[in-house]
Motif scaffolding. Structure first.
Motif, short mmCIF file in Angstrom:
data_model
loop_
_atom_site.label_atom_id
_atom_site.label_comp_id
_atom_site.label_asym_id
_atom_site.label_seq_id
_atom_site.Cartn_x
_atom_site.Cartn_y
_atom_site.Cartn_z
N GLU A 105 0.84 -1.20 0.00
CA GLU A 105 0.00 0.00 0.00
C GLU A 105 0.87 1.25 0.00
N CYS A 106 0.28 2.33 -0.48
CA CYS A 106 0.94 3.64 -0.49
C CYS A 106 0.78 4.23 0.91
N CYS A 109 -1.45 7.83 0.91
CA CYS A 109 -2.92 7.81 0.85
C CYS A 109 -3.50 6.55 1.50
N GLY A 111 -3.76 3.75 0.24
CA GLY A 111 -4.47 2.93 -0.75
C GLY A 111 -3.64 1.72 -1.14
N VAL A 112 -4.29 0.60 -1.39
CA VAL A 112 -3.62 -0.63 -1.79
C VAL A 112 -3.25 -0.52 -3.27
N GLU A 114 -2.86 -1.61 -6.89
CA GLU A 114 -3.53 -2.54 -7.80
C GLU A 114 -2.58 -2.86 -8.94
N GLU A 117 -1.16 -0.20 -11.81
CA GLU A 117 -1.19 1.20 -11.38
C GLU A 117 0.18 1.82 -11.56
N HIS A 130 2.14 5.76 -4.89
CA HIS A 130 1.38 6.16 -6.07
C HIS A 130 2.05 7.38 -6.66
N CYS A 133 0.47 10.73 -5.49
CA CYS A 133 0.68 10.98 -4.06
C CYS A 133 2.09 11.49 -3.78
#
Length: 157
Positions: A105-106, A109, A111-112, A114, A117, A130, A133
């Motif tokens: 994850e990032c 943020c 977020g996981v 994917e 990405e 990311h 980010c």
């Protein structure tokens, strides 16, 4: 007899008006008014003196603050990286790996990642984020969000 009593009352009233007791009270009243007036003038002068001293010291402190801020700006760390440096960081596509448990994850943020990405791997510490980010982060900071390793321009070449 009534006129005589009236004239005695009239003379008595005039005599009471000029009595020493009344004059002393008026004298004390005038004294207190003069003292109060003097205290007001003295207080006003002291306040004006304090005000002028504060204004001169505030202008002196403003000069010192301006000089100090110029010296601080010389030693201040850079706020962030140039847009050209941020754009020069390589962008890769994330691929899930069963052997890699780290970096799922990032951390900016949360977020996981994917598959497919766009992610950026920082060159010095190899932490992954990311792309959007880390670009926002690097615009205001010049280090990695996790380990605070400096992002050096020399390491990008």
């Amino acid at each position: 007899m009534t006129t005589q009593q009236d004239s005695q009352t009239f003379h008595k009233w005039q005599y009471d008006e000029l009595d020493d007791k009344n004059f002393k009270i008026r004298g004390c009243t005038i004294f207190f008014i003069i003292v109060l007036f003097g205290v007001i003038i003295l207080t006003t002068l002291i306040l004006l003196y304090i005000r002028s001293m504060c204004q001169s010291s505030s202008s002196a402190s403003a000069t010192v603050a301006a000089t100090l801020s110029q010296h601080v700006q010389v030693f201040a760390r850079p706020k962030g990286l140039d847009l050209a440096v941020i754009n020069s960081l390589p962008i890769t596509l994330h691929q899930w790996s069963s052997t890699s448990a780290e970096g799922l994850e990032c951390c900016i943020c949360l977020g996981v990642f994917e598959d497919g990405e766009k992610v950026k791997v920082l060159p010095k510490c190899c932490h992954t984020y990311h792309s959007e980010c880390v670009d926002k982060w690097l615009a205001t900071h010049s280090s990695c969000p996790i380990c605070r390793a400096a992002i050096l321009v020399d390491s990008l070449v």
